[in-house]
Enzyme design. Structure first.
Site, mmCIF file in Angstrom:
data_model
loop_
_atom_site.group_PDB
_atom_site.id
_atom_site.type_symbol
_atom_site.label_atom_id
_atom_site.label_comp_id
_atom_site.label_asym_id
_atom_site.label_seq_id
_atom_site.Cartn_x
_atom_site.Cartn_y
_atom_site.Cartn_z
ATOM 1 N N ASP A 3 39.626 5.809 46.413
ATOM 2 C CA ASP A 3 40.668 6.761 46.067
ATOM 3 C C ASP A 3 41.990 6.051 46.435
ATOM 4 O O ASP A 3 41.980 5.103 47.228
ATOM 5 C CB ASP A 3 40.471 8.034 46.891
ATOM 6 C CG ASP A 3 41.636 8.988 46.752
ATOM 7 O OD1 ASP A 3 41.999 9.306 45.612
ATOM 8 O OD2 ASP A 3 42.199 9.398 47.789
ATOM 9 N N LEU A 4 43.100 6.470 45.870
ATOM 10 C CA LEU A 4 44.368 5.762 46.127
ATOM 11 C C LEU A 4 45.219 6.465 47.199
ATOM 12 O O LEU A 4 45.428 5.933 48.293
ATOM 13 C CB LEU A 4 45.149 5.650 44.814
ATOM 14 C CG LEU A 4 46.522 5.001 44.882
ATOM 15 C CD1 LEU A 4 46.427 3.527 45.250
ATOM 16 C CD2 LEU A 4 47.248 5.137 43.537
ATOM 17 N N ASP A 5 45.664 7.683 46.876
ATOM 18 C CA ASP A 5 46.559 8.415 47.777
ATOM 19 C C ASP A 5 45.816 8.808 49.054
ATOM 20 O O ASP A 5 44.804 9.511 48.993
ATOM 21 C CB ASP A 5 47.078 9.679 47.076
ATOM 22 C CG ASP A 5 47.949 9.351 45.868
ATOM 23 O OD1 ASP A 5 49.017 8.762 46.071
ATOM 24 O OD2 ASP A 5 47.554 9.665 44.734
ATOM 25 N N THR A 57 50.922 8.307 50.357
ATOM 26 C CA THR A 57 51.919 8.868 49.442
ATOM 27 C C THR A 57 52.087 10.371 49.666
ATOM 28 O O THR A 57 52.998 10.968 49.107
ATOM 29 C CB THR A 57 51.494 8.645 47.978
ATOM 30 O OG1 THR A 57 50.109 8.922 47.896
ATOM 31 C CG2 THR A 57 51.773 7.231 47.529
ATOM 32 N N LYS A 76 46.039 17.795 48.698
ATOM 33 C CA LYS A 76 45.437 16.458 48.744
ATOM 34 C C LYS A 76 44.273 16.340 47.760
ATOM 35 O O LYS A 76 43.338 17.144 47.810
ATOM 36 C CB LYS A 76 44.982 16.116 50.163
ATOM 37 C CG LYS A 76 46.156 15.775 51.052
ATOM 38 C CD LYS A 76 45.747 15.157 52.363
ATOM 39 C CE LYS A 76 47.010 14.824 53.154
ATOM 40 N NZ LYS A 76 46.713 14.479 54.534
ATOM 41 N N SER A 80 41.299 7.570 41.030
ATOM 42 C CA SER A 80 42.338 8.470 41.524
ATOM 43 C C SER A 80 42.758 9.476 40.460
ATOM 44 O O SER A 80 42.775 9.168 39.269
ATOM 45 C CB SER A 80 43.564 7.640 41.930
ATOM 46 O OG SER A 80 44.677 8.488 42.144
ATOM 47 N N ALA A 81 43.149 10.665 40.929
ATOM 48 C CA ALA A 81 43.663 11.684 40.012
ATOM 49 C C ALA A 81 45.103 11.390 39.596
ATOM 50 O O ALA A 81 45.620 12.001 38.658
ATOM 51 C CB ALA A 81 43.616 13.045 40.689
ATOM 52 N N LYS A 88 38.199 16.044 40.416
ATOM 53 C CA LYS A 88 37.282 16.065 41.544
ATOM 54 C C LYS A 88 37.199 17.525 42.031
ATOM 55 O O LYS A 88 38.213 18.201 42.016
ATOM 56 C CB LYS A 88 37.816 15.183 42.695
ATOM 57 C CG LYS A 88 38.018 13.705 42.310
ATOM 58 C CD LYS A 88 38.790 12.957 43.399
ATOM 59 C CE LYS A 88 39.116 11.532 42.965
ATOM 60 N NZ LYS A 88 39.930 10.779 43.936
ATOM 61 N N GLU A 120 37.072 7.940 50.401
ATOM 62 C CA GLU A 120 37.837 9.154 50.056
ATOM 63 C C GLU A 120 38.431 9.851 51.267
ATOM 64 O O GLU A 120 37.776 9.956 52.300
ATOM 65 C CB GLU A 120 36.894 10.163 49.387
ATOM 66 C CG GLU A 120 37.089 10.350 47.917
ATOM 67 C CD GLU A 120 38.419 10.916 47.479
ATOM 68 O OE1 GLU A 120 39.188 11.417 48.318
ATOM 69 O OE2 GLU A 120 38.707 10.876 46.281
ATOM 70 N N ASP A 121 39.652 10.369 51.120
ATOM 71 C CA ASP A 121 40.266 11.124 52.224
ATOM 72 C C ASP A 121 40.309 12.624 51.928
ATOM 73 O O ASP A 121 40.712 13.390 52.798
ATOM 74 C CB ASP A 121 41.699 10.633 52.486
ATOM 75 C CG ASP A 121 42.658 11.075 51.400
ATOM 76 O OD1 ASP A 121 42.308 10.911 50.209
ATOM 77 O OD2 ASP A 121 43.731 11.594 51.712
HETATM 78 C C1 G6P Z 1 46.177 12.447 44.082
HETATM 79 C C2 G6P Z 1 46.927 13.078 45.228
HETATM 80 C C3 G6P Z 1 47.407 14.457 44.868
HETATM 81 C C4 G6P Z 1 48.208 14.413 43.558
HETATM 82 C C5 G6P Z 1 47.311 13.837 42.438
HETATM 83 C C6 G6P Z 1 48.061 13.712 41.113
HETATM 84 O O1 G6P Z 1 44.918 13.023 43.963
HETATM 85 O O2 G6P Z 1 46.105 13.158 46.383
HETATM 86 O O3 G6P Z 1 48.204 14.969 45.907
HETATM 87 O O4 G6P Z 1 48.647 15.688 43.192
HETATM 88 O O5 G6P Z 1 46.878 12.535 42.845
HETATM 89 O O6 G6P Z 1 49.080 12.783 41.262
HETATM 90 P P1 G6P Z 1 50.254 12.487 40.221
HETATM 91 O O7 G6P Z 1 50.867 11.216 40.751
HETATM 92 O O8 G6P Z 1 49.600 12.281 38.885
HETATM 93 O O9 G6P Z 1 51.161 13.653 40.241
HETATM 94 MG MG MG Z 2 43.354 10.952 48.382
#
Ligand code: G6P
Ligand code: MG
Length: 221
Positions: free
Chosen positions: A9-11, A17, A45, A114-115, A145, A169-170
């Site tokens: 996962d990224l964030d 972030t 999150k 990542s989302a 997810k 994943e966090d």
């Molecule tokens: C991740 C973050 C979320 C964020 C989502 C969409 O999953 O944990 O907090 O809302 O990405 O991110 P974006 O950059 O597309 O708004």
């Molecule tokens: Mg995350």
């Protein structure tokens, strides 16, 4: 057990972030006339941009039309992108780059799942784009997810079976997504916030691939 890939996962896993998302959401809430706390932000999150806005509007007890929601989400994203444009490689979370170097040297494939639709910009700013064989982001999936789509797509593009992948994943929804996809899952964070992972780490500092494998060996998937 034969692990061939790690999907991250990224964030919150590669980079923090969440604080920038928070600043942008807080500004939007403030424009709309209500407070948005860090505790409220915890609920966002791993949640998509539009779903995050809906949670924020719930907090402010507000209703908006689909058109208004599009405008508000775009506004928040513009502010967020302004923060992300300033990201620097020293904001990569401690130990992450070393761990990526270690697993890549061992021949383990790597992917992002990542989302976030801002994934390419974030990886670029952190100088990490070259560290991942495959990047699946919010522009490539239709199901959020805990649906496993984002991770299954990652495994498929890597050409590796889900049962040979470890997901890092966090977010709770992300842990559920990995397990729904029949993958190993390493939770990143604190035990009081997460459940359902196969192994939990506080972060990547001092972490080795061997340590993870030793702990996952005890688990059957
Ligand atoms: C991740 C973050 C979320 C964020 C989502 C969409 O999953 O944990 O907090 O809302 O990405 O991110 P974006 O950059 O597309 O708004
Ligand atoms: Mg995350």
């Amino acid at each position: 057990m034969n692990i061939k890939a790690c999907i991250f996962d990224l964030d919150g896993v590669i980079v923090d972030t969440a604080k920038y998302h928070y600043l942008a959401w807080k500004r939007l809430a403030s424009e709309l006339g209500f407070e948005f706390s860090e505790e409220h932000n915890e609920r966002l999150k791993g949640v998509s941009r539009m779903r995050s806005l809906e949670i924020l509007l719930e907090v402010g007890k507000m209703n908006k039309s689909p058109e208004e929601k599009e405008i508000l989400a775009a506004k928040k994203n513009d502010w967020y992108v302004n923060f992300i444009k300033q990201l620097r490689p020293d904001e990569i979370l401690p130990g992450v780059q070393k761990f990526l170097n270690e697993i890549r040297a061992l021949g383990i494939k790597t992917a992002i799942g990542s989302a976030s639709k801002n994934t390419p910009l974030i990886l670029l700013r952190l100088n990490l784009a070259g560290y991942f064989d495959v990047v699946i982001d919010g522009t490539k999936v239709s199901k959020a997810k805990p649906d496993p789509e984002v991770f299954l797509k990652g495994a498929e593009e890597l050409g590796i079976r889900p049962s040979e992948c470890i997901v890092f994943e966090d977010a709770q929804a992300g842990i559920e997504a990995a397990k729904n996809g029949n993958m190993y899952c390493v939770g990143v964070g604190k035990p009081e916030n997460l459940t359902g992972y196969d192994f939990l780490i506080p972060g990547f500092e001092d972490l080795t691939f061997k340590l993870i494998i030793e702990n996952l060996k005890k688990i059957k998937i």
